[in-house]
Write a protein that holds these residues in place. Structure first.
Motif, PDB file in Angstrom:
ATOM      1  N   GLY A   1      36.467  33.299  36.839  1.00  0.00           N
ATOM      2  CA  GLY A   1      36.401  32.979  35.420  1.00  0.00           C
ATOM      3  C   GLY A   1      35.596  33.946  34.581  1.00  0.00           C
ATOM      4  N   LEU A   2      35.166  35.072  35.143  1.00  0.00           N
ATOM      5  CA  LEU A   2      34.377  36.031  34.361  1.00  0.00           C
ATOM      6  C   LEU A   2      35.195  36.638  33.224  1.00  0.00           C
ATOM      7  CD1 LEU A   2      32.383  37.932  37.129  1.00  0.00           C
ATOM      8  CD2 LEU A   2      31.535  36.237  35.514  1.00  0.00           C
ATOM      9  N   CYS A   3      36.471  36.870  33.464  1.00  0.00           N
ATOM     10  CA  CYS A   3      37.310  37.444  32.402  1.00  0.00           C
ATOM     11  C   CYS A   3      37.448  36.465  31.243  1.00  0.00           C
ATOM     12  CB  CYS A   3      38.671  37.822  32.958  1.00  0.00           C
ATOM     13  SG  CYS A   3      39.536  36.477  33.787  1.00  0.00           S
ATOM     14  N   GLU A   4      37.532  35.196  31.551  1.00  0.00           N
ATOM     15  CA  GLU A   4      37.636  34.180  30.504  1.00  0.00           C
ATOM     16  C   GLU A   4      36.346  34.076  29.702  1.00  0.00           C
ATOM     17  OE1 GLU A   4      38.801  29.429  30.082  1.00  0.00           O
ATOM     18  OE2 GLU A   4      38.381  30.328  32.039  1.00  0.00           O
ATOM     19  N   LYS A   5      35.209  34.237  30.379  1.00  0.00           N
ATOM     20  CA  LYS A   5      33.916  34.102  29.697  1.00  0.00           C
ATOM     21  C   LYS A   5      33.592  35.311  28.828  1.00  0.00           C
ATOM     22  CE  LYS A   5      31.783  31.103  33.177  1.00  0.00           C
ATOM     23  NZ  LYS A   5      32.991  30.966  34.016  1.00  0.00           N
ATOM     24  N   ILE A   6      33.990  36.510  29.286  1.00  0.00           N
ATOM     25  CA  ILE A   6      33.601  37.713  28.555  1.00  0.00           C
ATOM     26  C   ILE A   6      34.567  38.063  27.440  1.00  0.00           C
ATOM     27  CG2 ILE A   6      34.843  39.488  29.864  1.00  0.00           C
ATOM     28  CD1 ILE A   6      32.250  41.115  29.874  1.00  0.00           C
ATOM     29  N   CYS A   7      35.727  37.423  27.408  1.00  0.00           N
ATOM     30  CA  CYS A   7      36.751  37.764  26.419  1.00  0.00           C
ATOM     31  C   CYS A   7      36.232  37.473  25.010  1.00  0.00           C
ATOM     32  CB  CYS A   7      38.029  36.978  26.695  1.00  0.00           C
ATOM     33  SG  CYS A   7      39.341  37.354  25.527  1.00  0.00           S
ATOM     34  N   ILE A   8      36.072  38.502  24.202  1.00  0.00           N
ATOM     35  CA  ILE A   8      35.534  38.334  22.855  1.00  0.00           C
ATOM     36  C   ILE A   8      36.601  37.841  21.886  1.00  0.00           C
ATOM     37  CG2 ILE A   8      33.738  40.053  23.187  1.00  0.00           C
ATOM     38  CD1 ILE A   8      35.448  42.074  21.779  1.00  0.00           C
TER      39      ILE A   8
ATOM     40  N   CYS B   1      37.808  42.404  30.189  1.00  0.00           N
ATOM     41  CA  CYS B   1      38.234  41.578  31.320  1.00  0.00           C
ATOM     42  C   CYS B   1      38.456  42.433  32.558  1.00  0.00           C
ATOM     43  CB  CYS B   1      39.493  40.798  30.958  1.00  0.00           C
ATOM     44  SG  CYS B   1      40.861  41.835  30.377  1.00  0.00           S
ATOM     45  N   ALA B   2      39.010  43.639  32.385  1.00  0.00           N
ATOM     46  CA  ALA B   2      39.243  44.513  33.527  1.00  0.00           C
ATOM     47  C   ALA B   2      37.939  45.094  34.056  1.00  0.00           C
ATOM     48  CB  ALA B   2      40.207  45.632  33.138  1.00  0.00           C
ATOM     49  N   GLU B   3      36.979  45.348  33.175  1.00  0.00           N
ATOM     50  CA  GLU B   3      35.721  45.929  33.602  1.00  0.00           C
ATOM     51  C   GLU B   3      34.853  44.934  34.364  1.00  0.00           C
ATOM     52  OE1 GLU B   3      33.677  47.690  30.370  1.00  0.00           O
ATOM     53  OE2 GLU B   3      35.309  49.021  29.802  1.00  0.00           O
ATOM     54  N   VAL B   4      34.912  43.677  33.981  1.00  0.00           N
ATOM     55  CA  VAL B   4      34.020  42.684  34.574  1.00  0.00           C
ATOM     56  C   VAL B   4      34.583  42.091  35.851  1.00  0.00           C
ATOM     57  CG1 VAL B   4      34.892  40.601  33.449  1.00  0.00           C
ATOM     58  CG2 VAL B   4      32.444  40.830  33.882  1.00  0.00           C
ATOM     59  N   CYS B   5      35.860  42.293  36.139  1.00  0.00           N
ATOM     60  CA  CYS B   5      36.496  41.668  37.302  1.00  0.00           C
ATOM     61  C   CYS B   5      35.908  42.234  38.589  1.00  0.00           C
ATOM     62  CB  CYS B   5      38.009  41.894  37.266  1.00  0.00           C
ATOM     63  SG  CYS B   5      38.866  41.107  38.643  1.00  0.00           S
ATOM     64  N   PRO B   6      35.301  41.409  39.459  1.00  0.00           N
ATOM     65  CA  PRO B   6      34.681  41.931  40.685  1.00  0.00           C
ATOM     66  C   PRO B   6      35.691  42.316  41.759  1.00  0.00           C
ATOM     67  CG  PRO B   6      34.500  39.546  40.630  1.00  0.00           C
ATOM     68  CD  PRO B   6      35.108  39.951  39.323  1.00  0.00           C
ATOM     69  N   GLU B   7      36.931  41.864  41.649  1.00  0.00           N
ATOM     70  CA  GLU B   7      37.934  42.124  42.672  1.00  0.00           C
ATOM     71  C   GLU B   7      39.013  43.095  42.226  1.00  0.00           C
ATOM     72  OE1 GLU B   7      37.814  40.964  45.731  1.00  0.00           O
ATOM     73  OE2 GLU B   7      35.944  39.875  45.330  1.00  0.00           O
ATOM     74  N   LEU B   8      38.852  43.700  41.044  1.00  0.00           N
ATOM     75  CA  LEU B   8      39.893  44.566  40.471  1.00  0.00           C
ATOM     76  C   LEU B   8      41.239  43.855  40.437  1.00  0.00           C
ATOM     77  CD1 LEU B   8      39.150  48.091  41.989  1.00  0.00           C
ATOM     78  CD2 LEU B   8      38.730  47.324  39.683  1.00  0.00           C
ATOM     79  N   ALA B   9      41.202  42.569  40.107  1.00  0.00           N
ATOM     80  CA  ALA B   9      42.432  41.785  40.097  1.00  0.00           C
ATOM     81  C   ALA B   9      43.211  41.971  38.808  1.00  0.00           C
ATOM     82  CB  ALA B   9      42.102  40.309  40.294  1.00  0.00           C
ATOM     83  N   ILE B  10      42.532  42.163  37.713  1.00  0.00           N
ATOM     84  CA  ILE B  10      43.208  42.319  36.434  1.00  0.00           C
ATOM     85  C   ILE B  10      42.921  43.710  35.880  1.00  0.00           C
ATOM     86  CG2 ILE B  10      41.283  41.223  35.193  1.00  0.00           C
ATOM     87  CD1 ILE B  10      43.369  40.213  33.171  1.00  0.00           C
ATOM     88  N   VAL B  11      43.963  44.412  35.527  1.00  0.00           N
ATOM     89  CA  VAL B  11      43.860  45.737  34.930  1.00  0.00           C
ATOM     90  C   VAL B  11      44.834  45.790  33.756  1.00  0.00           C
ATOM     91  CG1 VAL B  11      43.179  46.878  37.080  1.00  0.00           C
ATOM     92  CG2 VAL B  11      45.592  46.707  36.478  1.00  0.00           C
ATOM     93  N   HIS B  12      44.735  46.856  33.011  1.00  0.00           N
ATOM     94  CA  HIS B  12      45.690  47.092  31.933  1.00  0.00           C
ATOM     95  C   HIS B  12      46.805  47.988  32.461  1.00  0.00           C
ATOM     96  CE1 HIS B  12      43.718  45.272  28.445  1.00  0.00           C
ATOM     97  NE2 HIS B  12      42.588  45.616  29.038  1.00  0.00           N
TER      98      HIS B  12
END
Length: 206
Positions: free
Chosen positions: A100-107, A141-152
């Motif tokens: 859920g880090l991508c959801e939390k950091i999304c501005i 979201c891509a920068e904070v992902c610890p597993e490199l699961a989401i990228v652009h």
């Protein structure tokens, strides 16, 4: 000093009077002005360039126009476009661990995630949506992902007539038959350059 003298006072003696153009007063004067400006050479210089490009496209097949969407210009490998959810090359399992880090950091507040704990006590992602109508493609979201699961990814054609198309998990998840086209970026957990020689298709230990 009175008010009228204050308004009409001469503050400086260094003013330069700008000479205004002599605007044409009649139709004949306007016509002469157009002819005078046209025969100076700028018009023919532009026509020369246009004619050169036209003859190159007609006879030498030097087409400057890209025939989109049949032809597309190449984009950089780090171009930030529509998101992609990557998977593990070894097993095809999703990399996303539902932290859920991508959801939390999304501005832009455009990412929504629903998770549950499965029978193996692992967090499973049930629903993952990104509202592309709100996304500003900042890349947090891509920068904070610890597993490199989401990228652009490189898909920039995200127009739609329905807001509901922006965008479900299945739309951005890497298809299983396209794992060989998945682009890996340098970072924690990324695939090494010699991964093809080292990789073995083995099941996960969990």
């Amino acid at each position: 000093m009175g008010f009228e003298e204050f308004k009409n006072r001469n503050i400086s003696e260094d003013y330069v009077v700008v000479q205004e153009d002599n605007y044409p007063k009649t139709s004949w004067d306007a016509f002469k002005q157009v002819v005078t400006r046209s025969v100076k050479g700028e018009l023919f210089t532009g026509l020369k360039i246009t004619f050169k490009m036209m003859t190159g496209a007609l006879f030498n097949k030097e087409m400057a126009t890209v025939q989109y969407p049949k032809e597309k210009l190449p984009i950089g490998p780090r171009y930030r476009a529509v998101h992609k959810l990557l998977v593990l090359l070894e097993s095809g399992e999703e990399r996303c661990i539902g932290c859920g880090l991508c959801e939390k950091i999304c501005i832009a507040n455009c990412i929504r995630m629903e998770t549950r704990v499965d029978e193996n006590s692992r967090k499973e992602v049930l629903e993952y949506t990104i509202n592309m109508g709100r996304c500003i493609f900042c890349g947090y979201c891509a920068e904070v992902c610890p597993e490199l699961a989401i990228v652009h990814g490189g898909r920039y054609e995200n127009s739609s007539e329905q807001r509901a198309h922006f965008s479900l998990k299945e739309d951005i998840l890497t298809p299983f038959d396209q794992l060989n086209q998945q682009t890996e970026f340098a970072g924690f957990g990324s695939v090494s350059p010699d991964a093809d020689e080292k990789i073995k298709k083995t099941p996960l230990s969990y």
